[in-house]
Design an enzyme around this catalytic site. Structure first.
Site, PDB file in Angstrom:
ATOM      1  N   LYS A  14       0.829  -1.209   0.000  1.00 52.18           N
ATOM      2  CA  LYS A  14       0.000   0.000   0.000  1.00 52.18           C
ATOM      3  C   LYS A  14       0.867   1.265   0.000  1.00 52.18           C
ATOM      4  O   LYS A  14       0.582   2.200  -0.729  1.00 52.18           O
ATOM      5  CB  LYS A  14      -0.932   0.028   1.234  1.00 52.18           C
ATOM      6  CG  LYS A  14      -1.849  -1.184   1.329  1.00 52.18           C
ATOM      7  CD  LYS A  14      -2.789  -1.092   2.528  1.00 52.18           C
ATOM      8  CE  LYS A  14      -2.095  -1.172   3.880  1.00 52.18           C
ATOM      9  NZ  LYS A  14      -1.600  -2.522   4.241  1.00 52.18           N
ATOM     10  N   ARG A  89      -9.519   0.669   9.109  1.00 55.66           N
ATOM     11  CA  ARG A  89      -9.171  -0.706   9.416  1.00 55.66           C
ATOM     12  C   ARG A  89     -10.274  -1.423  10.191  1.00 55.66           C
ATOM     13  O   ARG A  89     -10.129  -2.612  10.479  1.00 55.66           O
ATOM     14  CB  ARG A  89      -7.912  -0.724  10.272  1.00 55.66           C
ATOM     15  CG  ARG A  89      -6.611  -1.032   9.518  1.00 55.66           C
ATOM     16  CD  ARG A  89      -5.468  -0.894  10.518  1.00 55.66           C
ATOM     17  NE  ARG A  89      -4.304  -1.654  10.193  1.00 55.66           N
ATOM     18  CZ  ARG A  89      -3.222  -1.181   9.576  1.00 55.66           C
ATOM     19  NH1 ARG A  89      -3.174   0.056   9.150  1.00 55.66           N
ATOM     20  NH2 ARG A  89      -2.181  -1.964   9.383  1.00 55.66           N
ATOM     21  N   ARG A 128      11.466  -6.482   5.028  1.00 57.98           N
ATOM     22  CA  ARG A 128      11.368  -5.066   5.397  1.00 57.98           C
ATOM     23  C   ARG A 128      11.907  -4.840   6.815  1.00 57.98           C
ATOM     24  O   ARG A 128      12.545  -3.827   7.087  1.00 57.98           O
ATOM     25  CB  ARG A 128       9.906  -4.604   5.294  1.00 57.98           C
ATOM     26  CG  ARG A 128       9.734  -3.107   5.491  1.00 57.98           C
ATOM     27  CD  ARG A 128       8.347  -2.637   5.113  1.00 57.98           C
ATOM     28  NE  ARG A 128       7.356  -2.997   6.107  1.00 57.98           N
ATOM     29  CZ  ARG A 128       6.048  -2.749   5.999  1.00 57.98           C
ATOM     30  NH1 ARG A 128       5.574  -2.172   4.915  1.00 57.98           N
ATOM     31  NH2 ARG A 128       5.209  -3.092   6.939  1.00 57.98           N
ATOM     32  N   ARG A 134      11.825  -1.750  11.526  1.00 58.82           N
ATOM     33  CA  ARG A 134      10.514  -1.667  12.182  1.00 58.82           C
ATOM     34  C   ARG A 134      10.313  -2.870  13.087  1.00 58.82           C
ATOM     35  O   ARG A 134      10.334  -4.016  12.633  1.00 58.82           O
ATOM     36  CB  ARG A 134       9.410  -1.641  11.115  1.00 58.82           C
ATOM     37  CG  ARG A 134       8.805  -0.273  10.920  1.00 58.82           C
ATOM     38  CD  ARG A 134       7.743  -0.295   9.867  1.00 58.82           C
ATOM     39  NE  ARG A 134       6.535  -0.995  10.285  1.00 58.82           N
ATOM     40  CZ  ARG A 134       5.401  -0.960   9.609  1.00 58.82           C
ATOM     41  NH1 ARG A 134       5.325  -0.275   8.492  1.00 58.82           N
ATOM     42  NH2 ARG A 134       4.350  -1.612  10.046  1.00 58.82           N
ATOM     43  N   ARG A 146      -0.701  -9.518  13.257  1.00 61.61           N
ATOM     44  CA  ARG A 146      -1.188  -8.432  12.390  1.00 61.61           C
ATOM     45  C   ARG A 146      -2.053  -8.983  11.263  1.00 61.61           C
ATOM     46  O   ARG A 146      -3.089  -8.400  10.910  1.00 61.61           O
ATOM     47  CB  ARG A 146      -0.009  -7.646  11.822  1.00 61.61           C
ATOM     48  CG  ARG A 146       0.620  -6.737  12.884  1.00 61.61           C
ATOM     49  CD  ARG A 146       2.041  -6.372  12.540  1.00 61.61           C
ATOM     50  NE  ARG A 146       2.163  -5.621  11.324  1.00 61.61           N
ATOM     51  CZ  ARG A 146       3.278  -5.530  10.611  1.00 61.61           C
ATOM     52  NH1 ARG A 146       4.378  -6.176  10.996  1.00 61.61           N
ATOM     53  NH2 ARG A 146       3.309  -4.819   9.512  1.00 61.61           N
TER      54      ARG A 146
HETATM   55  P1  ADP Z   1       1.114  -2.500   7.887  1.00 60.79           P
HETATM   56  O1  ADP Z   1      -0.036  -2.210   6.987  1.00 60.79           O
HETATM   57  O2  ADP Z   1       2.327  -2.943   7.162  1.00 60.79           O
HETATM   58  O3  ADP Z   1       0.760  -3.370   9.052  1.00 60.79           O
HETATM   59  P2  ADP Z   1       1.004   0.194   9.015  1.00 60.79           P
HETATM   60  O4  ADP Z   1       2.142   1.106   9.007  1.00 60.79           O
HETATM   61  O5  ADP Z   1      -0.202   0.543   8.209  1.00 60.79           O
HETATM   62  O6  ADP Z   1       1.622  -1.184   8.563  1.00 60.79           O
HETATM   63  O7  ADP Z   1       0.492  -0.052  10.523  1.00 60.79           O
HETATM   64  C1  ADP Z   1       1.368  -0.389  11.561  1.00 60.79           C
HETATM   65  C2  ADP Z   1       0.599  -0.507  12.881  1.00 60.79           C
HETATM   66  O8  ADP Z   1       0.018   0.765  13.210  1.00 60.79           O
HETATM   67  C3  ADP Z   1      -0.594  -1.464  12.879  1.00 60.79           C
HETATM   68  O9  ADP Z   1      -0.202  -2.790  13.138  1.00 60.79           O
HETATM   69  C4  ADP Z   1      -1.452  -0.870  14.022  1.00 60.79           C
HETATM   70  O10 ADP Z   1      -0.946  -1.197  15.281  1.00 60.79           O
HETATM   71  C5  ADP Z   1      -1.259   0.616  13.835  1.00 60.79           C
HETATM   72  N1  ADP Z   1      -2.288   1.215  12.955  1.00 60.79           N
HETATM   73  C6  ADP Z   1      -2.070   1.822  11.760  1.00 60.79           C
HETATM   74  N2  ADP Z   1      -3.222   2.259  11.220  1.00 60.79           N
HETATM   75  C7  ADP Z   1      -4.211   1.909  12.080  1.00 60.79           C
HETATM   76  C8  ADP Z   1      -5.630   2.061  12.081  1.00 60.79           C
HETATM   77  N3  ADP Z   1      -6.269   2.652  11.065  1.00 60.79           N
HETATM   78  N4  ADP Z   1      -6.322   1.572  13.138  1.00 60.79           N
HETATM   79  C9  ADP Z   1      -5.701   0.968  14.163  1.00 60.79           C
HETATM   80  N5  ADP Z   1      -4.373   0.793  14.218  1.00 60.79           N
HETATM   81  C10 ADP Z   1      -3.616   1.250  13.195  1.00 60.79           C
END
Ligand code: ADP
Length: 190
Positions: A14, A89, A128, A134, A146
């Protein structure tokens, strides 16, 4: 306005695709993951709250992420449109986003959902984790959590947007350019 939800499991690409699309269509990129990591790096109280949750691979509360998106929308009054990456989400987040956009007399144009097999996701995330450091990408059981959170709470949003006739599913494996081209074709046909 062109308002896109770029959707898919962790590791689907994404962020990579968002970066190509914001340039092409002159959009503002709103990644809740990036915003949260910025809060952690800045040591804010919100960042402190989010850090442990993110390290476990759990979802941060709806209240926090909805508040973050709301203020980003307010801070970009002249945007030609937005790419929402990693948001919404949960169903509560999707409903809140519709309401926020309606308040600004706009709406989601489309959800572009990237499809990638679990084994490929795990491989990409571990790679990654080695490059980016990370913490949530380094450990296979956190990655599994996740993906689990995605399957339980996030994947059902495909039905939410399908009911609004806004869902397009795109194969998320192949070259970055090839996937971008498929996304562009869908967007140009909106
Ligand atoms: P990825 O899609 O690779 O898991 P992100 O950078 O989008 O990585 O998200 C990393 C973490 O940030 C998620 O595992 C969650 O803990 C938190 N997070 C990000 N966006 C949201 C959201 N919209 N609602 C709840 N938690 C979120």
């Amino acid at each position: 306005m062109l308002n896109l939800v770029l959707f898919g499991p962790p590791g689907a690409g994404k962020g990579t695709q968002s970066n190509l699309l914001i340039d092409k269509y002159n959009l503002v990129h709103l990644s809740t993951g990036d915003i949260l990591r910025g809060e952690i790096a800045a040591g804010t109280s919100l960042g402190l709250k989010a850090k442990l949750i993110m390290e476990r691979g759990d979802l941060v509360s709806d209240e926090i992420v909805i508040g973050m998106i709301s203020s980003k929308l307010d801070n970009n009054p002249n945007a030609k449109g937005f790419i929402f990456d990693g948001f919404p989400r949960t169903t509560a987040q999707a409903e809140a986003l519709d309401a926020l956009l309606e308040g600004k007399e706009t709406y989601i144009s489309a959800m572009l959902s990237l499809k990638v097999e679990d084994a490929e996701l795990i491989k990409r995330l571990l790679a990654r984790g080695q490059d980016s450091g990370r913490a949530d990408d380094k450990n296979e059981s956190i990655i599994a959590n996740r993906i689990n959170e995605y399957n339980n709470k996030t994947a059902p949003l495909k039905d939410f947007y399908a009911a609004q006739k806004k869902l397009s599913e795109i194969e998320g494996t192949g070259t970055v350019e090839n996937i971008a081209q498929k996304l562009i074709t869908v967007i140009d046909n909106l």
